[in-house]
Design a protein around this motif. Structure first.
Motif, mmCIF file in Angstrom:
data_model
loop_
_atom_site.group_PDB
_atom_site.id
_atom_site.type_symbol
_atom_site.label_atom_id
_atom_site.label_comp_id
_atom_site.label_asym_id
_atom_site.label_seq_id
_atom_site.Cartn_x
_atom_site.Cartn_y
_atom_site.Cartn_z
ATOM 1 N N ASN A 161 47.109 43.836 33.824
ATOM 2 C CA ASN A 161 46.655 44.797 34.839
ATOM 3 C C ASN A 161 45.215 44.554 35.279
ATOM 4 O O ASN A 161 44.460 45.487 35.562
ATOM 5 N N VAL A 162 44.831 43.302 35.324
ATOM 6 C CA VAL A 162 43.496 42.919 35.792
ATOM 7 C C VAL A 162 43.673 42.040 37.024
ATOM 8 O O VAL A 162 44.379 41.041 36.985
ATOM 9 N N ARG A 163 43.038 42.433 38.098
ATOM 10 C CA ARG A 163 43.200 41.711 39.370
ATOM 11 C C ARG A 163 41.870 41.094 39.803
ATOM 12 O O ARG A 163 40.866 41.790 39.966
ATOM 13 N N ALA A 164 41.870 39.773 39.976
ATOM 14 C CA ALA A 164 40.668 39.076 40.433
ATOM 15 C C ALA A 164 40.391 39.400 41.895
ATOM 16 O O ALA A 164 41.302 39.366 42.731
ATOM 17 N N GLN A 165 39.139 39.705 42.225
ATOM 18 C CA GLN A 165 38.754 40.071 43.578
ATOM 19 C C GLN A 165 37.885 39.007 44.250
ATOM 20 O O GLN A 165 37.935 38.818 45.457
ATOM 21 N N LYS A 166 37.088 38.298 43.428
ATOM 22 C CA LYS A 166 36.136 37.339 43.994
ATOM 23 C C LYS A 166 35.675 36.379 42.900
ATOM 24 O O LYS A 166 35.572 36.748 41.730
ATOM 25 N N PHE A 167 35.416 35.129 43.284
ATOM 26 C CA PHE A 167 34.887 34.128 42.366
ATOM 27 C C PHE A 167 33.548 33.631 42.897
ATOM 28 O O PHE A 167 33.363 33.499 44.104
ATOM 29 N N GLU A 168 32.648 33.346 41.968
ATOM 30 C CA GLU A 168 31.407 32.695 42.387
ATOM 31 C C GLU A 168 30.860 31.853 41.246
ATOM 32 O O GLU A 168 31.174 32.069 40.072
ATOM 33 N N LYS A 169 30.068 30.864 41.610
ATOM 34 C CA LYS A 169 29.479 29.942 40.649
ATOM 35 C C LYS A 169 28.081 30.421 40.281
ATOM 36 O O LYS A 169 27.294 30.799 41.144
ATOM 37 N N LYS A 170 27.771 30.415 38.981
ATOM 38 C CA LYS A 170 26.416 30.731 38.532
ATOM 39 C C LYS A 170 26.040 29.720 37.468
ATOM 40 O O LYS A 170 26.634 29.705 36.379
ATOM 41 N N ASP B 27 41.850 50.484 35.033
ATOM 42 C CA ASP B 27 41.424 51.795 35.535
ATOM 43 C C ASP B 27 40.791 51.709 36.926
ATOM 44 O O ASP B 27 40.290 52.714 37.450
ATOM 45 N N GLY B 28 40.783 50.501 37.502
ATOM 46 C CA GLY B 28 40.179 50.324 38.821
ATOM 47 C C GLY B 28 38.687 50.081 38.782
ATOM 48 O O GLY B 28 38.039 49.970 39.823
ATOM 49 N N LYS B 29 38.138 49.982 37.582
ATOM 50 C CA LYS B 29 36.707 49.736 37.431
ATOM 51 C C LYS B 29 36.401 48.257 37.667
ATOM 52 O O LYS B 29 37.136 47.385 37.228
ATOM 53 N N GLU B 30 35.306 47.985 38.351
ATOM 54 C CA GLU B 30 34.909 46.600 38.609
ATOM 55 C C GLU B 30 34.233 46.011 37.377
ATOM 56 O O GLU B 30 33.308 46.598 36.808
ATOM 57 N N ILE B 31 34.720 44.828 36.974
ATOM 58 C CA ILE B 31 34.157 44.127 35.826
ATOM 59 C C ILE B 31 33.942 42.660 36.221
ATOM 60 O O ILE B 31 34.532 42.177 37.183
ATOM 61 N N THR B 32 33.090 41.977 35.483
ATOM 62 C CA THR B 32 32.835 40.555 35.739
ATOM 63 C C THR B 32 33.067 39.767 34.462
ATOM 64 O O THR B 32 32.488 40.069 33.417
ATOM 65 N N LEU B 33 33.930 38.773 34.556
ATOM 66 C CA LEU B 33 34.219 37.888 33.441
ATOM 67 C C LEU B 33 33.494 36.564 33.670
ATOM 68 O O LEU B 33 33.413 36.083 34.805
ATOM 69 N N VAL B 34 32.981 35.994 32.607
ATOM 70 C CA VAL B 34 32.266 34.721 32.708
ATOM 71 C C VAL B 34 33.105 33.626 32.054
ATOM 72 O O VAL B 34 33.514 33.751 30.896
ATOM 73 N N GLU B 35 33.376 32.566 32.832
ATOM 74 C CA GLU B 35 34.131 31.422 32.315
ATOM 75 C C GLU B 35 33.220 30.194 32.312
ATOM 76 O O GLU B 35 32.929 29.620 33.357
#
Length: 552
Positions: free
Chosen positions: A314-323, A335-343
Motif C-alpha cells: 500500500n505504498v505508491r511512488a509519486q516522484k523520483f529524484e537523484k541526490k 495512510d496517505g502520508k508523504e514519505i521519502t525512501l532513500v535507495e
C-alpha cells in the motif's frame, strides 16, 4: 545491386553475446544486408551490396573494436539475392516463433523469421525463465549453507563470488540459447532469419528496418512483451533496471528497491537477497502476489520478511529524484502520508509487462488490439485479419513459455492444415519459484465463488505432513478445491519447498475429472511430500489428527 558475400574468421569471442555484438555492429553499417556470426566456430558470413561497401571495410570494422580481430577466408561475387516471398513469415524470435518454425518446417513450408530487440530465443532463455532460475538456485545454495533446520547442525555459511555467479549464468544462457534454439533450425531448408523491426505495409507485406519488403501467404505475430515502465515523474532521469539489465550486473549491488510485488519482483527479491544484496519491495496494492488468495500472500511475506527483505504494501511512488549517488523515492504510505525512501543502490522496475505491438503498423491493416495493446485472437489464434495469427505474450493468454510454444505450433497447424485446434487452459499448471514455491492449477476458492460453483476447500498445513516434519521444514500448505456435487477436483494451490514438483499430479486430476475420493484412496509413498495431497483429500471427510501414520 551487386551482391557479395564474405566469409571471415574472427578471434576474441568468448560467448554468444560477443557474436551478437559483432552482428549488431555490422548491421548498423550501410550496405550490409545479412550478418551471421557464430562464437563457437569463430566464423562469420556477411552479405552486402558491393557498391556500398567492401570486404576490406567490413574486416576493418570488426578489427576497429580491438577486442575482436577478423580475416577474410573467401569472397563471392554476385551472391544470390535472398528470396522476398515466403509461405510463412514469423514476426518475433522467441519460444512461440521457434515452435511455429519447427512445425512449419515439418510441413515443408518456406519460412522467414524476423526478430528485433532481444536475441533469438526471446525472453525465456535470454532474460527470463532460464537466468532467473539459475540465480534463484544459486541463492538457495548460499542460503542453505548459512541456515539449518536442525539444532545439531551448524552451517558455516558460504563465500559468494557474485561476479562469477553472473558469469556462470551468462555462459549457461549462451549454451542453451545456441543448443535449444539456433542449432535446432540451422539446417532447416527454406528457412531464413533476419534481425530487424518489422512493420506491416498491407495484409500480405511487411518492411524490415524501413528498407526491405517481404511478402507471405500467412503471418504469425510473436513479438512478446517487455517490462511496463510506469509514467512517474523523474523515473527516466534517475535511471532504473529491469530484469534484462539487472541480470547483467557483475558487480554486486549494495542494495536494490524493487517496484512491484508480482511473481517477477518476488523471485528477484529472494534470489538477490540470498546472494547478499539488501532488498526492499514497494507494492502499491495491499499485499504481495495480489493475483492469489490472501493466505498465499501472507505465507510468502512472512518468509521474505524473516529473511530480512523489507516489504512495503500500500505504498505508491509519486516522484523520483537523484541526490548525490542515491535515488530519492517520494511516496504516499498506507495512510496517505508523504514519505521519502532513500535507495543508495539500484531501482528495479517489475511492475508487470506490456505487449510489443506499437511498432508493427497494426493500424494500417485494421488488426484489432485491446486497450492494453494485446492482439485480440480467438481460441485458434486467429486475429480479425484473415491469414494473420498471433501467439505468445503479445496476446492476452497465460504468459508462460510452454503456453507460447503450444500456441505457435497450433497457429501453424490451423493456418496451413485447417486443424481447427483450440487453446484450453482450464487445467494449466503454473509455478512461482520463490521459497517456498507457489504452484497452482484450475480454480481457487475466490474464482469458484465468483462463478457460483458449489465447492468445498481442504487446506492441509505442512505441519501435518510427515515428510515436512522429518525435514523440519513445515512452511506452507496444500489446498484442494472440490465440486461438492460431483466430488471432482476443480483446483489446487500448493505453497511448499519444491511445491512445483507436486502440481502435475493435481493437474492430471483436474484435467481428467479425478474425484477427491479417488485421490484419497490412491497409494502415495510414505514420507514423500506428495503424501500431503492424499492427506488433504482425506481431510474433506476426516480429522487427520485422529489417524495414525499411513492411515486412510
Amino acid at each position: 545491386m551487386e551482391n557479395r558475400k564474405i566469409e571471415v574468421d574472427i578471434t576474441g569471442m568468448t560467448c554468444k553475446h560477443c557474436a551478437v555484438s559483432i552482428e549488431s555492429l555490422l548491421k548498423n553499417k550501410e550496405g550490409i544486408t545479412v550478418a551471421s556470426v557464430n562464437h563457437e566456430s569463430g566464423k562469420g558470413e556477411i552479405t552486402f551490396n558491393g557498391q556500398m561497401t567492401t570486404d576490406e571495410d567490413i574486416i576493418s570494422t570488426i578489427n576497429s573494436t580491438k577486442k575482436y580481430q577478423a580475416r577474410g577466408t573467401s569472397s563471392v561475387l554476385n551472391a544470390p539475392a535472398e528470396p522476398t516471398f515466403y509461405d510463412l513469415i514469423l514476426i518475433g524470435g522467441g519460444s512461440s516463433a521457434f515452435s511455429a518454425a519447427i512445425t512449419a518446417h515439418e510441413l515443408g513450408l518456406s519460412i522467414l523469421m524476423v526478430n528485433a530487440g532481444l536475441p533469438f530465443g526471446g525472453t525465456c532463455v535470454n532474460v527470463g525463465c532460464v537466468p532467473s532460475k539459475i540465480l534463484i538456485r544459486a541463492g538457495e545454495t548460499a542460503y542453505h549453507a548459512s541456515h539449518s533446520n536442525f539444532d545439531g547442525i551448524n552451517p558455516y555459511g558460504a563465500s559468494i563470488d557474485f561476479a562469477k555467479v553472473i558469469r556462470e549464468k551468462t555462459e549457461m544462457v549462451s549454451r542453451l540459447q545456441q543448443k535449444k534454439y539456433m542449432d535446432i533450425v540451422k539446417d532447416f531448408d527454406n528457412f531464413r532469419m533476419v534481425e530487424g523491426w518489422a512493420e506491416f505495409l498491407d495484409t500480405k507485406t511487411i518492411v524490415v528496418n524501413g528498407e526491405t519488403k517481404y511478402s507471405a501467404l500467412k503471418f504469425i505475430i510473436a513479438t512478446g512483451a517487455t517490462t511496463n515502465i510506469p509514467n512517474i515523474e523523474g523515473l527516466q532521469e534517475v535511471g532504473y533496471l529491469t530484469n534484462v539489465s539487472l541480470f547483467e550486473l557483475e558487480e554486486k549491488p549494495e542494495s536494490i528497491t524493487i517496484m512491484g510485488a508480482g511473481y517477477i519482483g518476488l523471485e528477484i527479491a529472494m534470489a538477490y537477497s540470498r546472494l547478499g544484496v539488501k532488498v526492499r519491495i514497494i507494492e502499491f496494492t495491499d499485499r504481495v502476489l495480489r493475483s492469489q488468495a490472501p493466505d498465499i500472500s501472507q505465507e510468502l511475506q512472512k518468509q521474505m520478511q524473516g529473511e530480512g527483505i523489507a516489504v512495503l504494501p500500500n505504498v505508491r511512488a509519486q516522484k523520483f529524484e537523484k541526490k548525490d549517488s542515491s535515488i530519492l523515492i517520494h511516496c504516499k504510505d498506507p495512510d496517505g502520508k508523504e514519505i521519502t525512501l532513500v535507495e543508495p543502490g539500484h531501482l528495479v522496475i517489475a511492475t508487470g509487462t506490456r505487449p510489443n505491438t506499437s511498432k508493427l503498423g497494426l493500424d494500417k491493416i485494421g488488426l484489432e488490439t485491446t486497450k492494453n495493446g494485446h492482439i485480440v485472437v480467438n481460441a485458434m489464434m486467429e486475429t480479425n485479419v484473415s491469414g494473420i495469427y498471433a501467439v505468445g505474450d503479445v496476446i492476452n493468454t497465460p504468459a508462460y513459455v510452454y503456453t507460447a510454444a503450444t500456441e505457435g505450433k497450433m497457429a501453424v497447424e490451423n493456418a496451413f492444415k485447417g486443424a481447427g485446434s483450440k487453446a484450453d487452459y482450464s487445467s494449466l499448471p503454473w509455478v512461482v519459484f520463490t521459497d517456498p514455491q507457489v504452484a497452482g492449477v484450475g480454480l481457487d476458492e475466490v474464482e469458484a465463488a465468483a462463478l457460483g460453483l458449489p465447492f468445498e476447500v481442504s487446506k492441509m498445513p505442512l505441519t501435518e505432513v510427515p515428510r515436512s516434519q522429518a525435514a523440519k521444514d513445515t512452511r506452507g500448505f496444500i489446498k484442494l478445491i472440490r465440486d461438492t456435487q460431483t466430488d471432482k477436483l476443480i483446483g489446487a494451490r500448493v505453497v511448499a519447498p519444491e511445491g512445483g514438483e507436486l502440481i502435475m499430479e493435481l493437474t492430471l486430476a483436474v484435467k481428467y475429472g479425478i474425484t477427491v475420493n479417488e485421490l484419497a484412496k490412491t497409494f502415495h509413498p510414505y514420507l514423500t511430500l506428495s503424501e500431503g495431497i492424499k492427506l488433504a483429500a482425506i481431510a474433506f471427510g476426516k480429522d487427520i489428527a485422529t489417524l495414525s501414520c499411513c492411515a486412510s
